[in-house]
Write an enzyme that holds these catalytic residues in place. Structure first.
Site, PDB file in Angstrom:
ATOM      1  N   SER A  39       7.555   2.241   6.198  1.00  0.00           N
ATOM      2  CA  SER A  39       6.543   1.311   6.687  1.00  0.00           C
ATOM      3  C   SER A  39       6.735  -0.075   6.053  1.00  0.00           C
ATOM      4  O   SER A  39       7.792  -0.673   6.206  1.00  0.00           O
ATOM      5  CB  SER A  39       5.154   1.908   6.417  1.00  0.00           C
ATOM      6  OG  SER A  39       4.154   1.194   7.076  1.00  0.00           O
ATOM      7  N   ASP A  50       3.639   5.966  17.159  1.00  0.00           N
ATOM      8  CA  ASP A  50       3.579   4.985  16.077  1.00  0.00           C
ATOM      9  C   ASP A  50       3.683   3.588  16.677  1.00  0.00           C
ATOM     10  O   ASP A  50       4.609   3.309  17.440  1.00  0.00           O
ATOM     11  CB  ASP A  50       4.758   5.251  15.116  1.00  0.00           C
ATOM     12  CG  ASP A  50       4.828   4.268  13.953  1.00  0.00           C
ATOM     13  OD1 ASP A  50       3.917   3.429  13.817  1.00  0.00           O
ATOM     14  OD2 ASP A  50       5.806   4.350  13.192  1.00  0.00           O
ATOM     15  N   HIS A  92       2.791   7.647  12.567  1.00  0.00           N
ATOM     16  CA  HIS A  92       3.033   6.753  11.450  1.00  0.00           C
ATOM     17  C   HIS A  92       2.478   7.331  10.146  1.00  0.00           C
ATOM     18  O   HIS A  92       1.338   7.764  10.093  1.00  0.00           O
ATOM     19  CB  HIS A  92       2.400   5.379  11.705  1.00  0.00           C
ATOM     20  CG  HIS A  92       2.841   4.360  10.706  1.00  0.00           C
ATOM     21  ND1 HIS A  92       4.038   3.688  10.822  1.00  0.00           N
ATOM     22  CD2 HIS A  92       2.287   3.935   9.542  1.00  0.00           C
ATOM     23  CE1 HIS A  92       4.194   2.892   9.782  1.00  0.00           C
ATOM     24  NE2 HIS A  92       3.135   3.023   8.994  1.00  0.00           N
TER      25      HIS A  92
END
Length: 352
Positions: free
Chosen positions: A138, A292, A322
């Protein structure tokens, strides 16, 4: 808008969020030697396998996710232990400074500084300087990509062997790519939150969030320039089957651009780096998840890397969302697809 957030207790919200995500202190690991150190004044946690090794080991610099706002060494303790044990590598987990207290480029500078220090001191950790990898998920994937790009031109340091980008956020230019529409309300990262985190990292507040979400923060000539890299046209058709809406043209708002123009710097938006940088990047592993908002960032970067002759291993979790990797063995529950993702990363590391 930023002021309103302060008044409604943004700071206490963030403190609470950090508290909830802090992770538990774990006991000793029979297979790993773990120590907390500082590299160039940045706190790090070093994981070294205890077993004997034939030669020098691989080294992995791990930058955690959490929108540049959340996350700590403890939050990612299980993931880092797993990577170190399973791939027999030395892992250095980095506690970079967090937003909004520390704005861009603080997190990036900390990750870069630790990476440089480690590359210069690999022998202290029994690591082969030719087999050092940057890895992150991320926001950490964003930092890994930015560090990787910055080090391409450095002849005074060993070259990175690879970069591992786990559902990375790589651009803040277009929050209307197909994956942003399809997964706008899918946990753990909503579309609004993605823009909110990027702005907190950039400016320490969320002013101009409305303009950033609608895209009026980018001048038309700039949008045109970057269209070759940031565009739904570069995303394979099969990813556009689920509800994608055609976009209405929007007016450019100069004031918003003035407030957020650094969003387009490659150290914050690695997807916008020039080809001359991208073609020097090391072998890459990119993991994306179908559910995501950041899926398309990963797909676009995969294409850019491949177009520039960089070898890419791509792993797509059809049932992933995610943050799934950070939930590995989290409070006793785990998602099989998260474990598959982690194991695909270990397999890639072992191939290097």
């Amino acid at each position: 808008q930023g002021r309103i957030l302060e008044k409604t207790g943004l700071c206490s919200q963030i403190s609470f969020g950090r508290y909830v995500r802090q992770g538990r202190k774990l006991g000793l690991d029979p297979k790993l030697f773990i120590q907390d150190l500082q590299f160039n004044k940045v706190p790090v946690r070093v994981y070294q396998p205890k077993g004997t090794s034939v030669g020098r080991r691989r080294g992995i610099l791990f930058f955690h996710g959490g929108g540049w706002v959340f996350g700590s060494l403890d939050t990612y303790e299980k993931v880092c232990r797993y990577l170190s044990r399973e791939s027999d590598s030395v892992v250095v987990s980095v506690q970079y400074r967090l937003a909004p207290e520390h704005k861009y480029p603080a997190a990036f500078e900390d990750c870069l500084s630790v990476t440089q220090h480690f590359l210069q001191n690999t022998e202290h950790y029994g690591v082969d300087p030719a087999r050092v990898i940057v890895c992150g998920d991320s926001a950490g994937g964003n930092l890994a990509a930015a560090v990787s790009q910055t080090l391409t031109g450095r002849s005074d340091l060993p070259k990175l062997r690879a970069q591992i980008l786990i559902y990375p956020g790589l651009q803040a230019m277009d929050f209307n790519l197909p994956s942003y529409h399809q997964n706008r309300g899918v946990p753990l990262l909503f579309r609004e939150r993605a823009a909110f985190f990027a702005l907190l990292y950039l400016n320490g507040d969320a002013m101009h969030m409305k303009e950033v979400l609608e895209g009026s923060h980018i001048p038309p000539d700039m949008r045109l320039k970057y269209r070759k890299w940031v565009s739904p046209d570069n995303i394979p058709e099969k990813f556009k089957v689920r509800g994608v809406k055609p976009l209405m043209p929007i007016d450019f708002i100069a004031e918003a651009y003035e407030g957020v123009k650094r969003l387009c710097e490659p150290n914050l938006c690695p997807l916008l780096a020039e080809d001359s940088v991208v073609h020097q990047l090391p072998e890459s592993f990119i993991l994306t998840c179908e559910y995501d908002v950041l899926r398309d960032d990963g797909l676009l970067y995969k294409k850019r890397l491949e177009d520039n002759g960089v070898r890419v291993t791509w792993f797509h979790l059809e049932d992933g969302f995610h943050g799934i990797i950070s939930l590995y063995d989290y409070c006793g529950f785990s998602f099989p697809s998260g474990k598959r993702g982690l194991d695909s990363i270990v397999k890639f590391i072992e191939s290097l």
